[in-house]
Design an enzyme around this catalytic site. Structure first.
Site, PDB file in Angstrom:
ATOM      1  N   VAL A 187       0.981  -1.116   0.019  1.00 45.06           N
ATOM      2  CA  VAL A 187      -0.032  -0.030  -0.011  1.00 45.06           C
ATOM      3  C   VAL A 187       0.730   1.298   0.097  1.00 45.06           C
ATOM      4  CG1 VAL A 187      -1.744   1.240   1.124  1.00 45.06           C
ATOM      5  CG2 VAL A 187      -1.613  -1.114   1.268  1.00 45.06           C
ATOM      6  N   LYS A 188       0.815   2.080  -1.003  1.00 43.11           N
ATOM      7  CA  LYS A 188       1.434   3.444  -1.026  1.00 43.11           C
ATOM      8  C   LYS A 188       0.817   4.597  -0.478  1.00 43.11           C
ATOM      9  CE  LYS A 188       4.074   4.949  -5.167  1.00 43.11           C
ATOM     10  NZ  LYS A 188       4.068   5.241  -6.609  1.00 43.11           N
ATOM     11  N   VAL A 189       1.310   5.069   0.557  1.00 40.71           N
ATOM     12  CA  VAL A 189       0.725   6.158   1.414  1.00 40.71           C
ATOM     13  C   VAL A 189       1.805   7.354   1.299  1.00 40.71           C
ATOM     14  CG1 VAL A 189       0.266   6.605   3.736  1.00 40.71           C
ATOM     15  CG2 VAL A 189       0.099   4.396   3.023  1.00 40.71           C
TER      16      VAL A 189
END
Length: 219
Positions: free
Chosen positions: A86-88
């Protein structure tokens, strides 16, 4: 150092994979839009296809900027495939989300990083990967590779396990310099990756070998 390809184009992914050196993929909403992929269902289907092509980590970006939205999106993305990361974004709510994902065994990639201070926060929050955007830093007349070196030194001293993922790669030399600076991973479009193959002396040498072989066969 791991090699990721920064794209949503399936043909580019297949081409990089054919070299046998591809470790993963990073994407973002802009890359999806570039391929004409819109709408959550279509985007999620595309992520699934990429995950089936590449056994390594595939970064999929949340678009929410609030904590609850990031968690909701991140959980949904993580259910697409076991290799989803998951890219945050590196914002206040993003740091909170990084911590939550870390505590719930969901891998993360902290993106839009431009300083060592941000890198420390991401590592403290338990990010799996950290993405300094070296090309964009170079664009404003700062030194993106120097930032990689600074972060690598801090992480080594402090024992942080977060992997440094050099992003916003603009050319082949960025890849070489990132490796020297201590990056654990680079993510690059296909062209700079393929550029690592090229050297004029290789071409000249191969031509001579083939010419000599042809001459010898003719005798």
């Amino acid at each position: 150092m791991k090699f990721f390809i920064d794209t949503a184009n399936l043909e580019d992914i297949r081409e990089a994979k054919s070299l046998g050196i591809l470790d993963g993929v990073t994407t973002n909403p802009s890359l999806m839009a570039k391929e004409g992929i819109t709408g959550q269902d279509n985007i999620y289907k595309h992520y699934k296809t990429i995950c089936e092509l590449v056994p390594g980590d595939v970064s999929a970006e949340v678009i929410s900027t609030d904590f609850e939205g990031m968690i909701r999106e991140g959980k949904a993305l993580s259910e697409i495939a076991p290799n989803i990361v998951v890219k945050v974004p590196m914002i206040k709510e993003g740091v909170k989300a990084l911590k939550w994902f870390s505590e719930n065994d969901i891998k993360t990639n902290c993106t839009l990083v431009f300083s060592a201070g941000q890198a420390i926060l991401a590592a403290k929050a338990g990010a799996t990967y950290l993405s300094p955007f070296i090309g964009r830093i170079d664009d404003i007349a700062w030194d993106g590779i120097a930032l990689i070196e600074e972060i690598a030194e801090i992480y080594a001293i402090q024992g942080y396990e977060t992997e440094i993922l050099a992003a916003s790669i603009r050319h082949t030399l960025h890849i070489v310099d990132a490796a020297r600076a201590g990056a654990d991973v680079i993510t690059s479009p296909l062209k700079p990756l393929m550029g690592l193959l090229n050297h004029p002396l290789t071409d000249v040498g191969l031509s001579k070998f083939l010419a000599d072989h042809k001459a010898a066969e003719a005798k």
